[in-house]
Design a protein around this motif. Structure first.
Motif, PDB file in Angstrom:
ATOM      1  N   ALA A  72      23.205 -24.223 -85.923  1.00  0.00           N
ATOM      2  CA  ALA A  72      22.090 -23.291 -86.093  1.00  0.00           C
ATOM      3  C   ALA A  72      21.983 -22.828 -87.541  1.00  0.00           C
ATOM      4  N   ALA A  73      23.118 -22.613 -88.201  1.00  0.00           N
ATOM      5  CA  ALA A  73      23.114 -22.152 -89.590  1.00  0.00           C
ATOM      6  C   ALA A  73      22.510 -23.195 -90.527  1.00  0.00           C
ATOM      7  N   ASP A  74      22.575 -24.468 -90.148  1.00  0.00           N
ATOM      8  CA  ASP A  74      22.040 -25.544 -90.977  1.00  0.00           C
ATOM      9  C   ASP A  74      20.519 -25.692 -90.849  1.00  0.00           C
ATOM     10  N   GLU A  75      19.896 -24.980 -89.912  1.00  0.00           N
ATOM     11  CA  GLU A  75      18.453 -25.160 -89.690  1.00  0.00           C
ATOM     12  C   GLU A  75      17.591 -24.703 -90.868  1.00  0.00           C
ATOM     13  N   PRO A  76      17.622 -23.542 -91.441  1.00  0.00           N
ATOM     14  CA  PRO A  76      18.353 -22.319 -91.074  1.00  0.00           C
ATOM     15  C   PRO A  76      17.506 -21.443 -90.153  1.00  0.00           C
ATOM     16  N   PRO A  77      18.113 -20.400 -89.535  1.00  0.00           N
ATOM     17  CA  PRO A  77      17.353 -19.527 -88.641  1.00  0.00           C
ATOM     18  C   PRO A  77      16.314 -18.706 -89.419  1.00  0.00           C
ATOM     19  N   PRO A  78      15.135 -18.465 -88.847  1.00  0.00           N
ATOM     20  CA  PRO A  78      14.157 -17.568 -89.491  1.00  0.00           C
ATOM     21  C   PRO A  78      14.723 -16.156 -89.607  1.00  0.00           C
ATOM     22  N   ASP A  79      14.327 -15.434 -90.621  1.00  0.00           N
ATOM     23  CA  ASP A  79      14.838 -14.080 -90.852  1.00  0.00           C
ATOM     24  C   ASP A  79      14.396 -13.132 -89.737  1.00  0.00           C
ATOM     25  N   GLY A  80      15.348 -12.322 -89.281  1.00  0.00           N
ATOM     26  CA  GLY A  80      15.033 -11.281 -88.301  1.00  0.00           C
ATOM     27  C   GLY A  80      14.786 -11.754 -86.892  1.00  0.00           C
ATOM     28  N   CYS A  81      15.156 -12.986 -86.562  1.00  0.00           N
ATOM     29  CA  CYS A  81      14.903 -13.520 -85.220  1.00  0.00           C
ATOM     30  C   CYS A  81      16.198 -13.526 -84.406  1.00  0.00           C
ATOM     31  N   ASP A  82      16.156 -12.900 -83.239  1.00  0.00           N
ATOM     32  CA  ASP A  82      17.313 -12.933 -82.346  1.00  0.00           C
ATOM     33  C   ASP A  82      17.468 -14.292 -81.683  1.00  0.00           C
ATOM     34  N   ALA A  83      16.348 -14.990 -81.507  1.00  0.00           N
ATOM     35  CA  ALA A  83      16.330 -16.343 -80.947  1.00  0.00           C
ATOM     36  C   ALA A  83      15.133 -17.075 -81.552  1.00  0.00           C
ATOM     37  N   PHE A  84      15.221 -18.392 -81.647  1.00  0.00           N
ATOM     38  CA  PHE A  84      14.105 -19.155 -82.216  1.00  0.00           C
ATOM     39  C   PHE A  84      14.110 -20.579 -81.655  1.00  0.00           C
ATOM     40  N   VAL A  85      12.987 -21.253 -81.806  1.00  0.00           N
ATOM     41  CA  VAL A  85      12.859 -22.634 -81.349  1.00  0.00           C
ATOM     42  C   VAL A  85      12.542 -23.530 -82.541  1.00  0.00           C
ATOM     43  N   VAL A  86      12.963 -24.772 -82.431  1.00  0.00           N
ATOM     44  CA  VAL A  86      12.652 -25.793 -83.428  1.00  0.00           C
ATOM     45  C   VAL A  86      11.893 -26.904 -82.716  1.00  0.00           C
ATOM     46  N   ILE A  87      10.673 -27.164 -83.174  1.00  0.00           N
ATOM     47  CA  ILE A  87       9.823 -28.192 -82.564  1.00  0.00           C
ATOM     48  C   ILE A  87       9.540 -29.245 -83.623  1.00  0.00           C
ATOM     49  N   HIS A  88      10.343 -30.295 -83.627  1.00  0.00           N
ATOM     50  CA  HIS A  88      10.175 -31.396 -84.582  1.00  0.00           C
ATOM     51  C   HIS A  88      10.038 -30.866 -86.013  1.00  0.00           C
ATOM     52  N   LYS A  89      11.096 -30.189 -86.460  1.00  0.00           N
ATOM     53  CA  LYS A  89      11.224 -29.679 -87.834  1.00  0.00           C
ATOM     54  C   LYS A  89      10.454 -28.380 -88.092  1.00  0.00           C
ATOM     55  N   LYS A  90       9.704 -27.886 -87.136  1.00  0.00           N
ATOM     56  CA  LYS A  90       8.973 -26.639 -87.302  1.00  0.00           C
ATOM     57  C   LYS A  90       9.696 -25.517 -86.556  1.00  0.00           C
ATOM     58  N   HIS A  91       9.863 -24.360 -87.228  1.00  0.00           N
ATOM     59  CA  HIS A  91      10.593 -23.236 -86.648  1.00  0.00           C
ATOM     60  C   HIS A  91       9.657 -22.090 -86.310  1.00  0.00           C
ATOM     61  N   THR A  92       9.979 -21.391 -85.234  1.00  0.00           N
ATOM     62  CA  THR A  92       9.261 -20.166 -84.905  1.00  0.00           C
ATOM     63  C   THR A  92      10.086 -19.333 -83.926  1.00  0.00           C
ATOM     64  N   CYS A  93       9.899 -18.022 -84.002  1.00  0.00           N
ATOM     65  CA  CYS A  93      10.526 -17.138 -83.029  1.00  0.00           C
ATOM     66  C   CYS A  93       9.466 -16.388 -82.230  1.00  0.00           C
ATOM     67  N   LYS A  94       8.239 -16.901 -82.268  1.00  0.00           N
ATOM     68  CA  LYS A  94       7.126 -16.323 -81.523  1.00  0.00           C
ATOM     69  C   LYS A  94       6.702 -17.285 -80.414  1.00  0.00           C
ATOM     70  N   ILE A  95       6.707 -16.787 -79.195  1.00  0.00           N
ATOM     71  CA  ILE A  95       6.392 -17.637 -78.047  1.00  0.00           C
ATOM     72  C   ILE A  95       4.951 -18.139 -78.108  1.00  0.00           C
ATOM     73  N   ASN A  96       4.044 -17.320 -78.612  1.00  0.00           N
ATOM     74  CA  ASN A  96       2.628 -17.728 -78.624  1.00  0.00           C
ATOM     75  C   ASN A  96       2.327 -18.828 -79.643  1.00  0.00           C
ATOM     76  N   GLU A  97       3.293 -19.188 -80.486  1.00  0.00           N
ATOM     77  CA  GLU A  97       3.087 -20.273 -81.453  1.00  0.00           C
ATOM     78  C   GLU A  97       3.586 -21.622 -80.943  1.00  0.00           C
ATOM     79  N   ILE A  98       4.259 -21.627 -79.803  1.00  0.00           N
ATOM     80  CA  ILE A  98       4.832 -22.867 -79.281  1.00  0.00           C
ATOM     81  C   ILE A  98       3.743 -23.889 -78.970  1.00  0.00           C
ATOM     82  N   LYS A  99       2.696 -23.462 -78.305  1.00  0.00           N
ATOM     83  CA  LYS A  99       1.609 -24.369 -77.930  1.00  0.00           C
ATOM     84  C   LYS A  99       0.974 -25.018 -79.155  1.00  0.00           C
ATOM     85  N   LYS A 100       0.802 -24.234 -80.215  1.00  0.00           N
ATOM     86  CA  LYS A 100       0.196 -24.745 -81.438  1.00  0.00           C
ATOM     87  C   LYS A 100       1.079 -25.799 -82.098  1.00  0.00           C
ATOM     88  N   LEU A 101       2.392 -25.533 -82.155  1.00  0.00           N
ATOM     89  CA  LEU A 101       3.312 -26.471 -82.805  1.00  0.00           C
ATOM     90  C   LEU A 101       3.524 -27.739 -81.992  1.00  0.00           C
TER      91      LEU A 101
END
Length: 276
Positions: free
Chosen positions: A124-153
């Protein structure tokens, strides 16, 4: 029983790691030594270690256990450490027999799965994690910790490089593999995890994504991980020397030998008398 044997072998083998020897103290009266073996990483949550034990049993049991402990970590703030420990065992007991519960207790005692949790933490440290996120997702090199952005990515995910998946990754059960991959970095049992998991698991059930979970602790504790010393040897050489009179020792030794010969009797023959 074969799996139980494999678990025991893992428990004993995982402790042959590089340890740091800390806080060695010698008591002058008893000459005893107390040593603490500490790993180089922070202490890891028992709940995550229990999940890795489940994963060793089967991928199905891992996800079943995960469903029952989605927000279990909130009890850690209100319960004592012993009560929280028993709560984890109670949850695990829904899927394990008494033999495997005892093996899980043994794994807890030597913190056998702590290195695995730390491995995911390093990934996880090698990703690296977005600032201030308790949890996050990686979708083919794209990072987000907002659920409403998953569909867009997800829309153009297949046009980006597919992430590399490790052998120890936890994949949500699915019949399809050639799907967009969403990797969730979260700490099981927390509210942040509880927000992401239902959304991702539903998409995985519908055949939209390949859902992968990796452990991620956003705020590790400051306390170091203390481990049992199986396979570790502490060799201490005494540098104290004592002066002895060799002549007196030799005289006493010779007198003892002669006395032993004088009284040596074999089947009625006194060999001491025969010698003289």
């Amino acid at each position: 029983m074969a799996k139980a044997t494999d678990v025991v072998r893992l428990l004993l083998g995982s402790t042959a790691l590089c340890f740091s020897l800390l806080d060695a103290r010698t008591a002058s009266a008893s000459k005893s030594v107390t040593a603490h073996l500490a790993a180089k990483w922070p202490e890891t949550p028992l709940l995550l270690e229990a999940s890795e034990f489940m994963a060793e049993e089967s991928n199905e049991k891992f996800w079943q256990f995960l469903e029952t402990v989605q927000e279990l970590a909130i009890y850690k703030q209100t319960e004592s450490a012993y009560s929280y420990y028993n709560l984890i065992l109670k949850k695990a007991g829904q899927f394990l027999d008494n033999l495997h519960i005892n093996l899980l207790k043994f794994a807890f005692s030597i913190r056998a799965y702590s290195p695995t949790i730390q491995m995911f933490q390093q990934i996880a440290a090698d990703e690296p994690p977005p600032d201030g996120c308790d949890a996050f997702v990686v979708i083919h090199k794209k990072h987000t910790c907002k659920i409403n952005e998953i569909k867009k990515l997800l829309k153009k995910a297949t046009s980006r490089p597919r992430p590399y998946l490790f052998k120890g990754d936890h994949k949500f059960p699915t019949n399809k593999e050639n799907l967009p991959v969403i990797i969730l970095y979260a700490e099981m049992g927390t509210r942040a995890f509880g927000k992401f998991h239902p959304v991702l698991s539903e998409k995985a059930k519908n055949g939209e994504i390949l859902y992968v979970l990796r452990h991620y602790i956003q705020k590790p504790v400051s306390q170091k991980m203390y481990l049992s010393g199986y396979g570790v040897e502490l060799a201490i050489k005494s540098t104290e020397y004592k002066a002895l009179d060799d002549t007196q020792v030799k005289t006493v030794t010779n007198a003892t030998v002669e006395d032993g010969i004088e009284t040596n009797e074999v089947q009625g023959f006194l060999f001491g008398k025969l010698k003289s």
